[in-house]
Every structure is written in structure tokens, then in C-alpha cells.
Design an enzyme around this catalytic site. Structure first.
Site, PDB file in Angstrom:
ATOM      1  N   GLY A 102     -23.209  31.325  50.081  1.00 24.72           N
ATOM      2  CA  GLY A 102     -23.002  32.023  48.803  1.00 24.72           C
ATOM      3  C   GLY A 102     -21.707  32.803  48.764  1.00 24.72           C
ATOM      4  O   GLY A 102     -21.424  33.495  47.790  1.00 24.72           O
ATOM      5  N   LEU A 103     -20.891  32.697  49.838  1.00 24.64           N
ATOM      6  CA  LEU A 103     -19.633  33.455  49.874  1.00 24.64           C
ATOM      7  C   LEU A 103     -18.414  32.584  49.548  1.00 24.64           C
ATOM      8  O   LEU A 103     -17.280  32.963  49.828  1.00 24.64           O
ATOM      9  CB  LEU A 103     -19.458  34.138  51.240  1.00 24.64           C
ATOM     10  N   SER A 105     -17.388  29.432  50.521  1.00 20.30           N
ATOM     11  CA  SER A 105     -16.590  28.664  51.491  1.00 20.30           C
ATOM     12  C   SER A 105     -16.208  27.286  50.929  1.00 20.30           C
ATOM     13  O   SER A 105     -15.106  26.798  51.192  1.00 20.30           O
ATOM     14  CB  SER A 105     -17.309  28.530  52.824  1.00 20.30           C
ATOM     15  N   SER A 106     -17.077  26.672  50.111  1.00 18.59           N
ATOM     16  CA  SER A 106     -16.742  25.332  49.571  1.00 18.59           C
ATOM     17  C   SER A 106     -15.543  25.411  48.644  1.00 18.59           C
ATOM     18  O   SER A 106     -14.639  24.572  48.702  1.00 18.59           O
ATOM     19  CB  SER A 106     -17.907  24.750  48.769  1.00 18.59           C
ATOM     20  N   ALA A 107     -15.528  26.434  47.781  1.00 16.99           N
ATOM     21  CA  ALA A 107     -14.406  26.559  46.839  1.00 16.99           C
ATOM     22  C   ALA A 107     -13.124  26.895  47.596  1.00 16.99           C
ATOM     23  O   ALA A 107     -12.054  26.345  47.304  1.00 16.99           O
ATOM     24  CB  ALA A 107     -14.705  27.636  45.803  1.00 16.99           C
ATOM     25  N   ASP A 149     -16.116  30.057  41.227  1.00 15.60           N
ATOM     26  CA  ASP A 149     -15.731  30.114  42.646  1.00 15.60           C
ATOM     27  C   ASP A 149     -14.310  29.602  42.866  1.00 15.60           C
ATOM     28  O   ASP A 149     -13.534  30.172  43.649  1.00 15.60           O
ATOM     29  CB  ASP A 149     -16.706  29.287  43.506  1.00 15.60           C
TER      30      ASP A 149
HETATM   31  C1  MEV Z   1     -22.418  29.643  42.961  1.00 13.13           C
HETATM   32  O1  MEV Z   1     -21.532  30.417  43.741  1.00 13.13           O
HETATM   33  C2  MEV Z   1     -22.594  30.228  41.601  1.00 13.13           C
HETATM   34  C3  MEV Z   1     -23.459  29.444  40.633  1.00 13.13           C
HETATM   35  O2  MEV Z   1     -23.408  30.150  39.397  1.00 13.13           O
HETATM   36  C4  MEV Z   1     -22.970  28.027  40.435  1.00 13.13           C
HETATM   37  C5  MEV Z   1     -21.636  27.948  39.710  1.00 13.13           C
HETATM   38  O3  MEV Z   1     -21.202  28.908  39.076  1.00 13.13           O
HETATM   39  O4  MEV Z   1     -21.061  26.848  39.750  1.00 13.13           O
HETATM   40  C6  MEV Z   1     -24.903  29.399  41.091  1.00 13.13           C
END
Ligand code: MEV
Length: 313
Positions: A102-103, A105-107, A149
Site C-alpha cells: 500500500g506504499l 512500490s508498483s507505481a 499513485d
Molecule cells: C491504491 O494505492 C489506491 C486505490 O484507490 C486504487 C487506485 O487508486 O488505483 C485502492
């Protein structure tokens, strides 16, 4: 050789609702992903990273699959398409944020890869183009994704993201945040899909929740601009994310423990389902960190990063 880096992120308000066109508020973290790219004589693409290492052919870039390097593969595919040229590569990736946490890393890996490889091939992409290409990577890998992101990984700082208007605005605010990590990896794609399914089953109930998250985010923006309090709004946002079914027992325990220890507000951050929570704590930082750690999470204070994607000298 070109070395680039891009920051991770925490979403302050608006995750999930932003996928349906509501705004989001997001801040860049001082934890970055580094990408080193060098050309090879042959056309193999060798990738080493802290999550996976592979030797790929050019054809491997565009195939589907859920391997940990799918964001990097898609980023390379889009850069080669944009510059109308491809090359063999040695790519070394090191991320300071845990994967699938959730931090962001993929982006950050997508955006840092786009800058490194486009530069290596002599192309000068504007930050806007890098952000848009990063967003396309997420859309193609996840099926649904907002520009949150990839915008913050590109521009850094703190941003108010308006997906409908296709615009981002810079926010000038300083926050003392503590990040708690559950250690549980999860898939953004699966969680976005879960909210979509809930919305399809109960549109008249879920749509107002999404709209309310949008209202909260707009109010938070106004308060941040005026130096006002946002703790209560974070708490309400957490409740609405629980209602959308993306919270876990451990995340909520950490959120309540942080509030009890003196945080002004706390909520899960990112897609949920594990991953991370954040607590706003200008005071009582030690107590808040210990309370989060008592919920089997690791806790860290985090400074926000002003800088987005950049070339490392
Ligand atoms: C993911 O970091 C955030 C979400 O809102 C997905 C997105 O914005 O693409 C869950």
C-alpha cells in the site's frame, strides 16, 4: 548507465473512491525505488530486484501473468512502443518500500523504469507524459486504477488528484505521520475488484459511501490549505473504508490503538486488505508507535518527500 528513483506514497484520503472519479489526497514518502538501466549487446532483458529476478525476451514483455515483475514488464513494453525502438537491458531495481504493502512500490518502480529506459534510449519525456504512461501501466496490469499513485511517484510532494478533470494540484502542508505495516502482502487488483463487486450488488448503498469519501477528501483539502485539523476526517474515512470491506481486523486494531495512544486521527492507507495504516501524531509519537507495534505491526515515523521521479547523479 542511467540510474533513476521515484518515491513511495501514503494516501491521506480518498482511496478506492478515486477509482470512481472522486478526488484523492496523497503524499510522497521519503522511501524510494531505485532503478539502474544499462544497454546489452543482445536482446535479453535481465532484471534483478529484491522481489524477483528474471531473464526475459522482448516477447515476454507484453504477455499477461501475475508475476512480481509485471509492472516493470509493462513499463518497458510501453517505453519501447513510445520511442519506437527496443534494446536488451540490464535492469537493477531496489525498493525501500515493501512490495504489495500500500506504499506505492508498483507505481514508483513503473515511473522510475519509464524515466531510466526512455533516457537511455535518448528520449526526453515530460513529467506529464511519464505520469500518463505510468498510469497506463497500472490500468493495463490491474484492469482499473486511478492516477493517484503514478502522479505522486512522478511529481512528489503532496497532491490533490482530480481524476475526472485529469488534473493534479499541489498542496502545501506539513504532517507528522506514523506508518504502521501489518507485514501482510495483498493485491490492489483484488481489492479494487472487491469494491467493484460490492458496488454492483448494492449500488444504492455503496454509491453514497463513495460520494461521502469524496466529500471528506474535499473538506480535508480545504482544512489543509487553512492549517486546520484533519484527524476526525481521517477517522471517518477509515470507518467508510471498513464499510467498503477492505479493512482487516489487524489494521483496525492498529488504528484504534494509535488513537487511544494519542494520535489525532488514524486510518488504513492504500488498497487495504493488509498493507499499511497511518496515524497523525504531532505529539505522543513514541506512545503511538509502541501501540501500533503491540498490534504485530512495524511502525516508522516518516517524512514526506518533496521530490518526485529524478535522475540520480
Ligand atoms: C491504491 O494505492 C489506491 C486505490 O484507490 C486504487 C487506485 O487508486 O488505483 C485502492
Amino acid at each position: 548507465m542511467i540510474k533513476t528513483s521515484a518515491p513511495g506514497k501514503v494516501i491521506l484520503f480518498g482511496e478506492h473512491a478515486v477509482v470512481y472519479g472522486e478526488p484523492s489526497l496523497v503524499a510522497a514518502l521519503d522511501k524510494r525505488t531505485y532503478v539502474e538501466a544499462d544497454e546489452r549487446e543482445d536482446d535479453r532483458i535481465n532484471i534483478t530486484s529484491n522481489v524477483d529476478s528474471r531473464s526475459l525476451s522482448l516477447e515476454d514483455l507484453s504477455r499477461g501473468g501475475e508475476d512480481p515483475l509485471r509492472y516493470v514488464r509493462k513499463a518497458l513494453d510501453l517505453v519501447f512502443e513510445r520511442v519506437e525502438e527496443s534494446t536488451g537491458l540490464e535492469l537493477k531495481i531496489r525498493s525501500e518500500t515493501p512490495p504489495a504493502s500500500g506504499l506505492g512500490s508498483s507505481a514508483s518502480v513503473s515511473v522510475a523504469t519509464i524515466l531510466a529506459v526512455s533516457k537511455l534510449l535518448g528520449a526526453d519525456l515530460s513529467p506529464r507524459e511519464i505520469a500518463d504512461m505510468g498510469h497506463r501501466v497500472e490500468l493495463e496490469v490491474q484492469g482499473a486504477a486511478s492516477p493517484t499513485d503514478t502522479s505522486i511517484a512522478t511529481f512528489g510532494g503532496m497532491l490533490y488528484v482530480l481524476p475526472k478533470e485529469k488534473r493534479v494540484e499541489t498542496v502545501d502542508a506539513d504532517l507528522s505521520l506514523i506508518v504502521g505495516y501489518t507485514g501482510v502482502e495483498r493485491s490492489t487488483k483484488v481489492l479494487v475488484e472487491r469494491v467493484r463487486a460490492l458496488r454492483e450488488s448494492y449500488p444504492s448503498i455503496v454509491d453514497p459511501i463513495i460520494k461521502d469519501i469524496g466529500k471528506l477528501t474535499r473538506e480535508a483539502r480545504v482544512r489543509l490549505d487553512g492549517g486546520g485539523e484533519i484527524g476526525d476526517l481521517m477517522n471517518i474515512n477509515h470507518g467508510l473504508l471498513e464499510a467498503l470491506g477492505v479493512c482487516t481486523e489487524q489494521l483496525s486494531r492498529a488504528v484504534y490503538a494509535a488513537r487511544d495512544a494519542g494520535a489525532q486521527g488514524a486510518k488504513l492507507t492504500g488498497a487495504g486488505g493488509g498493507g499499511c495504516m497511518i496515524a497523525l501524531a504531532a505529539e505522543h509519537q513514541g506512545e503511538v508507535m509502541r501501540a501500533i507495534e503491540a498490534c504485530d505491526c512495524s511502525a516508522m515515523t516518516s517524512s514526506l518527500s518533496r521530490e518526485g521521479v529524478r535522475i540520480e547523479r
